[in-house]
Scaffold this active site. Structure first.
Site, PDB file in Angstrom:
ATOM      1  N   CYS A 116      19.279  42.216  40.123  1.00 37.07           N
ATOM      2  CA  CYS A 116      19.855  43.652  39.619  1.00 37.07           C
ATOM      3  C   CYS A 116      20.319  44.060  40.884  1.00 37.07           C
ATOM      4  O   CYS A 116      21.391  45.230  40.586  1.00 37.07           O
ATOM      5  CB  CYS A 116      18.841  44.549  39.178  1.00 37.07           C
ATOM      6  SG  CYS A 116      17.920  43.922  37.593  1.00 37.07           S
ATOM      7  N   HIS A 257      21.745  51.273  39.342  1.00 35.71           N
ATOM      8  CA  HIS A 257      21.339  50.273  38.417  1.00 35.71           C
ATOM      9  C   HIS A 257      20.671  50.952  37.351  1.00 35.71           C
ATOM     10  O   HIS A 257      19.665  51.848  37.566  1.00 35.71           O
ATOM     11  CB  HIS A 257      20.291  49.248  39.134  1.00 35.71           C
ATOM     12  CG  HIS A 257      19.855  48.295  38.221  1.00 35.71           C
ATOM     13  ND1 HIS A 257      20.429  47.826  37.109  1.00 35.71           N
ATOM     14  CD2 HIS A 257      18.294  47.972  38.084  1.00 35.71           C
ATOM     15  CE1 HIS A 257      19.543  46.945  36.557  1.00 35.71           C
ATOM     16  NE2 HIS A 257      18.427  47.213  37.247  1.00 35.71           N
ATOM     17  N   ASN A 287      18.541  47.766  30.141  1.00 34.83           N
ATOM     18  CA  ASN A 287      18.930  47.340  31.584  1.00 34.83           C
ATOM     19  C   ASN A 287      19.659  46.023  31.437  1.00 34.83           C
ATOM     20  O   ASN A 287      19.048  45.029  31.091  1.00 34.83           O
ATOM     21  CB  ASN A 287      17.401  47.032  32.279  1.00 34.83           C
ATOM     22  CG  ASN A 287      17.638  46.273  33.384  1.00 34.83           C
ATOM     23  OD1 ASN A 287      18.492  45.898  33.876  1.00 34.83           O
ATOM     24  ND2 ASN A 287      16.390  46.454  34.231  1.00 34.83           N
TER      25      ASN A 287
HETATM   26  N1  ACO Z   1       5.339  50.076  23.624  1.00 32.62           N
HETATM   27  C1  ACO Z   1       4.016  50.343  23.395  1.00 32.62           C
HETATM   28  N2  ACO Z   1       3.149  50.518  24.356  1.00 32.62           N
HETATM   29  C2  ACO Z   1       3.713  49.815  25.539  1.00 32.62           C
HETATM   30  C3  ACO Z   1       4.690  49.227  25.564  1.00 32.62           C
HETATM   31  C4  ACO Z   1       5.805  49.150  24.727  1.00 32.62           C
HETATM   32  N3  ACO Z   1       6.931  48.673  24.812  1.00 32.62           N
HETATM   33  N4  ACO Z   1       4.596  48.490  26.885  1.00 32.62           N
HETATM   34  C5  ACO Z   1       3.280  48.897  27.418  1.00 32.62           C
HETATM   35  N5  ACO Z   1       2.729  49.548  26.656  1.00 32.62           N
HETATM   36  C6  ACO Z   1       1.555  49.921  26.876  1.00 32.62           C
HETATM   37  C7  ACO Z   1       0.726  48.980  27.724  1.00 32.62           C
HETATM   38  O1  ACO Z   1       0.091  48.069  27.110  1.00 32.62           O
HETATM   39  C8  ACO Z   1      -0.466  50.262  28.102  1.00 32.62           C
HETATM   40  O2  ACO Z   1      -1.210  50.048  27.195  1.00 32.62           O
HETATM   41  P1  ACO Z   1      -2.884  50.264  27.892  1.00 32.62           P
HETATM   42  O3  ACO Z   1      -2.994  51.513  28.558  1.00 32.62           O
HETATM   43  O4  ACO Z   1      -3.574  50.317  26.402  1.00 32.62           O
HETATM   44  O5  ACO Z   1      -3.172  48.951  28.316  1.00 32.62           O
HETATM   45  C9  ACO Z   1       0.186  51.431  28.328  1.00 32.62           C
HETATM   46  O6  ACO Z   1       1.567  51.367  27.269  1.00 32.62           O
HETATM   47  C10 ACO Z   1       0.739  51.811  29.445  1.00 32.62           C
HETATM   48  O7  ACO Z   1       1.307  50.576  30.240  1.00 32.62           O
HETATM   49  P2  ACO Z   1       2.039  50.637  31.596  1.00 32.62           P
HETATM   50  O8  ACO Z   1       2.638  49.504  31.975  1.00 32.62           O
HETATM   51  O9  ACO Z   1       1.173  51.341  32.678  1.00 32.62           O
HETATM   52  O10 ACO Z   1       3.359  51.609  31.264  1.00 32.62           O
HETATM   53  P3  ACO Z   1       3.947  52.415  32.210  1.00 32.62           P
HETATM   54  O11 ACO Z   1       3.896  53.835  31.886  1.00 32.62           O
HETATM   55  O12 ACO Z   1       4.068  52.105  33.524  1.00 32.62           O
HETATM   56  O13 ACO Z   1       5.625  52.340  31.805  1.00 32.62           O
HETATM   57  C11 ACO Z   1       7.492  50.993  32.333  1.00 32.62           C
HETATM   58  C12 ACO Z   1       6.035  50.848  31.839  1.00 32.62           C
HETATM   59  C13 ACO Z   1       8.473  51.741  31.445  1.00 32.62           C
HETATM   60  C14 ACO Z   1       7.957  49.527  32.629  1.00 32.62           C
HETATM   61  C15 ACO Z   1       7.248  51.693  33.841  1.00 32.62           C
HETATM   62  O14 ACO Z   1       6.371  50.980  34.427  1.00 32.62           O
HETATM   63  C16 ACO Z   1       8.489  51.522  34.505  1.00 32.62           C
HETATM   64  O15 ACO Z   1       9.479  52.333  34.303  1.00 32.62           O
HETATM   65  N6  ACO Z   1       8.793  50.818  35.390  1.00 32.62           N
HETATM   66  C17 ACO Z   1       9.785  50.501  36.184  1.00 32.62           C
HETATM   67  C18 ACO Z   1      10.229  49.089  36.091  1.00 32.62           C
HETATM   68  C19 ACO Z   1      11.516  48.933  35.440  1.00 32.62           C
HETATM   69  O16 ACO Z   1      12.201  49.609  34.831  1.00 32.62           O
HETATM   70  N7  ACO Z   1      11.842  47.571  35.350  1.00 32.62           N
HETATM   71  C20 ACO Z   1      13.022  47.250  34.940  1.00 32.62           C
HETATM   72  C21 ACO Z   1      13.354  45.970  35.286  1.00 32.62           C
HETATM   73  S1  ACO Z   1      13.511  45.506  36.883  1.00 32.62           S
HETATM   74  C22 ACO Z   1      14.696  46.179  37.597  1.00 32.62           C
HETATM   75  O17 ACO Z   1      15.611  46.278  36.820  1.00 32.62           O
HETATM   76  C23 ACO Z   1      14.588  46.438  38.975  1.00 32.62           C
END
Ligand code: ACO
Length: 334
Positions: A116, A257, A287
């Site tokens: 990215c 990004h 993304n």
């Molecule tokens: N729909 C519903 N529930 C979901 C989903 C979904 N799509 N995805 C995860 N969950 C659930 C998980 O299973 C978990 O449930 P549990 O507590 O029962 O186990 C709960 O939601 C929380 O999961 P987390 O992974 O802790 O969710 P978080 O609040 O961290 O959000 C996210 C996830 C949006 C990916 C966040 O971590 C984030 O913004 N990370 C940044 C990473 C990113 O944007 N990466 C993009 C690609 S990398 C790049 O481009 C650099």
């Protein structure tokens, strides 16, 4: 007109996305998720997905044609094509296919992989060729089709990504419009985000074994990536501003990004940049990896938001881990 190779200007942009758009509610037919969960955590509502009969080269070529046309040059004027991608049609490289597709037969072409961050790394790479006077016209493309590489049963990752391409033309210019940059890498954090090759040993001869396998789908530790981005991205932007002797108030647009709206908001807050200066197209595209910055730039330029001379603080971040910032003024202006 020949230039002395002192500086460069970013004179054209273009983009391309597949026609098919899929919304969050449709995704809830594939994995257990909801529009509310995805939109509230990421800002994403739609993403474009490339159909089976399409190629990365076609998507990249369409974006490239738009950038070449806006720059007012022809494909035959292009000296160098850099294709930033992690999802080539061919692991040997896809830039040459793009060269053939657009008819830029004079140009040397190669791929650049920095996930990215690929577009920002590519912009800095292109600048070195222009500043040394070696090349006059560089076509830089960021393109990815991550829908071919995500696990569509993994709701933690598959909802985040979309497909697309964006491109810019960078040309030799008396004044240098790339004002500063800062690039960083940290392989110690490589495990946070991978699209890794998984192989099994295979005996070939007595005492000789090789390994063969396939690529695993994308794996990501979302919270680690979030923490990394929110801490490291403001640092490199501040460093670039310092190098250019500029203040954050002089930035017209924050062009990050497009990973996640929460990351965009948190970085803007840390830098004290108001939300009306933050470019975001996450809701429409998700993304798109290396494509996300030039795709967002192209939309903002064509919608009349970004104007010639505007100061843009761009930052890419992603797998590697890699991250970087480029501070530039858009367009051709006095
Ligand atoms: N729909 C519903 N529930 C979901 C989903 C979904 N799509 N995805 C995860 N969950 C659930 C998980 O299973 C978990 O449930 P549990 O507590 O029962 O186990 C709960 O939601 C929380 O999961 P987390 O992974 O802790 O969710 P978080 O609040 O961290 O959000 C996210 C996830 C949006 C990916 C966040 O971590 C984030 O913004 N990370 C940044 C990473 C990113 O944007 N990466 C993009 C690609 S990398 C790049 O481009 C650099």
């Amino acid at each position: 007109m020949e230039h002395s190779g002192l500086g460069l200007a970013i004179t054209g942009c273009g983009s391309a996305t597949p026609a098919v758009s899929v919304d969050n509610t449709q995704l809830s037919q594939i994995v257990e998720t909801s529009d509310d969960w995805i939109a509230s955590r990421t800002g994403i509502r739609h993403r474009r997905l490339a159909p089976p009969d399409s190629s990365l080269a076609e998507l990249a070529a369409e974006a490239a044609k738009g950038a070449i046309s806006m720059a007012g040059i022809t494909a035959m004027d292009v000296d160098l094509i850099l294709l930033a991608t992690s999802t080539p049609d061919d692991l040997f490289g896809t830039a040459c296919r793009v060269q053939a597709e657009i008819g830029a037969s004079r140009a040397v072409a190669f791929d650049l992989t920095a996930a990215c961050s690929g577009f920002v790394f590519g912009m800095v790479t292109a600048a070195q060729y222009i500043r040394t006077g070696v090349y006059q016209n560089v076509l830089l493309i960021g393109a990815d089709i991550l829908s071919r590489w995500v696990d569509w049963t993994d709701r933690r990752t598959c909802v985040l990504f979309g497909d697309g391409a964006g491109a810019v033309v960078m040309q030799a210019n008396e004044a240098d419009r790339l004002l500063a940059f800062e690039l960083r890498s940290d392989g110690m954090l490589n495990k946070c985000l991978n699209l890794s090759y998984n192989s099994q040993p295979k005996p070939l001869l007595e005492d000789v074994a090789i390994a063969q396998g396939t690529f695993n789908p994308i794996t990501m530790n979302g919270q680690d990536v979030y923490r990394f981005a929110v801490k490291r991205v403001p640092e490199v932007i501040e460093k670039a501003l310092f190098r250019a002797n500029l203040t954050v108030e002089q930035v017209d647009w924050l062009l990050l990004h497009q990973a996640n709206q929460r990351i965009l908001d948190a970085v803007a807050t840390r830098l004290h940049i108001p939300s009306h200066k933050v470019i975001s197209n996450l809701a429409q595209h998700g993304n798109t990896s290396a494509a996300s910055i030039p795709l967002a730039l192209d939309e903002a330029v064509r919608h009349g938001q970004v104007k010639p001379g505007d100061m843009i603080a761009a930052s890419g971040f992603g797998a590697g881990l890699t991250w970087g910032a480029a501070l530039f003024q858009w367009g051709r202006f006095d």
